[in-house]
Scaffold this active site. Structure first.
Site, PDB file in Angstrom:
ATOM      1  N   ASP A  52      -7.923  -5.558   0.101  1.00 33.76           N
ATOM      2  CA  ASP A  52      -8.389  -6.344  -1.038  1.00 33.76           C
ATOM      3  C   ASP A  52      -8.017  -7.813  -0.939  1.00 33.76           C
ATOM      4  O   ASP A  52      -8.506  -8.630  -1.708  1.00 33.76           O
ATOM      5  CB  ASP A  52      -7.820  -5.760  -2.342  1.00 33.76           C
ATOM      6  CG  ASP A  52      -8.419  -4.410  -2.619  1.00 33.76           C
ATOM      7  OD1 ASP A  52      -9.629  -4.266  -2.395  1.00 33.76           O
ATOM      8  OD2 ASP A  52      -7.685  -3.496  -3.026  1.00 33.76           O
TER       9      ASP A  52
ATOM     10  N   HIS B  60       0.851  -1.191   0.000  1.00 35.79           N
ATOM     11  CA  HIS B  60       0.000   0.000   0.000  1.00 35.79           C
ATOM     12  C   HIS B  60       0.877   1.228   0.000  1.00 35.79           C
ATOM     13  O   HIS B  60       1.947   1.223   0.621  1.00 35.79           O
ATOM     14  CB  HIS B  60      -0.901   0.013   1.247  1.00 35.79           C
ATOM     15  CG  HIS B  60      -2.065   0.926   1.110  1.00 35.79           C
ATOM     16  ND1 HIS B  60      -1.985   2.261   1.422  1.00 35.79           N
ATOM     17  CD2 HIS B  60      -3.315   0.704   0.664  1.00 35.79           C
ATOM     18  CE1 HIS B  60      -3.159   2.812   1.187  1.00 35.79           C
ATOM     19  NE2 HIS B  60      -3.992   1.902   0.726  1.00 35.79           N
TER      20      HIS B  60
END
Ligand code: CMC
Length: 431
Positions: A366, A308
């Site tokens: 996710d 991320h």
């Protein structure tokens, strides 16, 4: 007390410039370089905005090193544990948790805006059945500005709020219609006696020929998935919405722009890509091969659902998503899910592997959302649509904040030009 400043020296001692340092309530300070070009004739260069705060905001705070996500100061874990999605929507839009009366009023207003203009149904039939539902979402949400003219005047606070409520209310209806069209079933109208997530599940999975009862455990899981995706400060799609809105474009058009940006596999499309990756891996014994590929600089393969831009720690949403995933599989009696087995093992290996530790690559939201959504009955093509549905409130809250900010200007980044200098046109016969 003198205000803290940052000094910039250009070309030795000849040019010294001073810039004020702005303090946020928490998080890193920022150097206000708004006058840099006027003062020095130079721009800053920051591809991907890795060191650039594009706006001032009071909505969401992330501490990527600690793995903290706060909405209006409230930790995501507490919102997901104790509240429902519409409460988070209220919080993001108005800045405070609602009282009981405010919550009832808000729920009523959202619930009574869930139907879409009947003529919108004809829009869907213009798309091929095999169109990706995100393609349909971009088109239909953009088309909302052609149906709701009475809420496109962005200078009117009342119209801004009506547009916001309409979008939060109608997005599940449009997403469910995109799903139904995709699988060739008739559209199902919203039901006002159901909660936000239960109504969405009903519109997706009910058929006219038999009674459909929403499973409360699955509705609660859906509600939590929506809360986890509600906002995430200035990510790519939110920045897209802000940039589109900065020109004065109407809110429906801005949200359509956000949906288009979210679709990419580096952003919202990662949940679909993560599940496809688990499918491709196929069996636990093949994991090392894929870990090696992820580490290989010459191979474009990446572990989807890992890494991320902001979190350099476990994504706090991923932890809740993992728990929700187990709850959903438990409720549905799914004991052996090969994808879940691969995911758990992949996560274990990645969290102990030197490459992932050194680069601080942890599972993101996710990673587990795909398995959960699949168990709920959604095909992979719908995953990013569900993300868009939930993120709509974040987009709209950020858009409203921007419009209401007196310092708001049209967004207009500059560039480092490296193309040809001025040259004369050469007639085609002489080239
Ligand atoms: N697998 C393998 N290596 C990775 C991965 C990954 N998933 N992610 C980053 N790296 C490596 C990357 O190769 C780079 O190595 P080096 O420094 O040697 O060049 C380093 O880690 C830093 O990566 P980056 O691409 O410079 O970092 P970024 O902040 O630009 O990208 C990201 C962040 C999320 C796009 C990236 O981690 C990625 O592509 N992840 C997979 C896609 C994904 O799961 N996206 C969902 C993000 S969360 C939900 C959302 O925001 O929508």
């Amino acid at each position: 007390m003198t205000k803290p400043t940052a000094k910039l020296e250009i070309g030795g001692q000849d040019q010294n410039h001073e810039f004020e340092i702005l303090k946020g309530s928490v998080g890193p300070d920022v150097i206000n370089i708004a006058s840099l070009y006027k003062d020095t004739g130079m721009f800053t260069y920051d591809p991907g905005f890795t060191s650039t705060a594009s706006c001032e905001s009071k909505i969401t705070y992330i501490d990527g090193d600690e793995g903290i996500l706060l909405h209006r100061g409230y930790p995501i874990e507490q919102l997901a544990e104790h509240g429902d999605f519409l409460e988070t929507c209220y919080l993001l839009l108005y800045g405070e948790l609602p009282t009981k009366a405010q919550k009832e009023d808000f729920d009523y207003r959202v619930t009574h805006h869930t139907m879409v203009h009947e003529q919108m149904t004809r829009f869907f039939t213009g798309f091929r059945r095999d169109a990706h539902p995100m393609a349909v979402m971009c088109g239909v949400v953009g088309a909302m500005s052609a149906f709701y003219h009475d809420s496109t005047d962005i200078s009117d606070p009342h119209q801004r709020m009506v547009a916001s409520l309409r979008m939060i209310a109608k997005m599940p209806t449009i997403a469910a219609m995109a799903f139904k069209y995709h699988i060739g079933q008739p559209f199902v109208y919203p039901r006002n006696e159901l909660g936000y997530a239960a109504n969405f599940l009903h519109m997706c999975f009910a058929v006219p020929c038999e009674e459909y009862k929403v499973n409360p455990v699955l509705a609660r899981a859906m509600e939590r998935i929506f809360i986890l995706h509600a906002d995430h400060e200035q990510n790519a799609s939110t920045s897209t919405v802000r940039l589109a809105g900065s020109s004065g474009a109407n809110p429906f058009a801005c949200i359509a722009a956000g949906i288009a940006c979210l679709w990419g596999p580096a952003h919202g499309g990662a949940n679909e890509a993560a599940l496809n990756m688990l499918d491709e891996i196929g069996t636990v014994d093949r994991i090392p091969e894929f870990i090696d590929r992820a580490k290989d600089k010459d191979d474009p393969f990446r572990l989807m659902g890992f890494g991320h831009r902001v979190y350099k720690n476990y994504d706090p949403r991923a932890k809740i998503m993992q728990k929700t995933c187990h709850e959903v599989l438990g409720e549905l009696g799914i004991k052996d899910d090969p994808q879940l087995d691969i995911a758990i093992e992949l996560e274990r290996i990645a969290l102990t592997d030197e490459y992932f530790i050194e680069k601080k690559l942890y599972p993101n939201i996710d990673f587990y959302s795909g398995i959960t959504l699949k168990a709920l009955g959604f095909p992979t093509t719908m995953f990013t649509v569900l993300f868009a549905l939930a993120r709509t409130v974040g987009w709209i809250a950020q858009w409203k904040e921007m419009i209401e900010d007196p310092k708001q200007k049209i967004g207009r980044p500059r560039q480092l030009y490296t193309g040809a200098d001025q040259r004369d046109y050469v007639p085609i016969a002489k080239r």
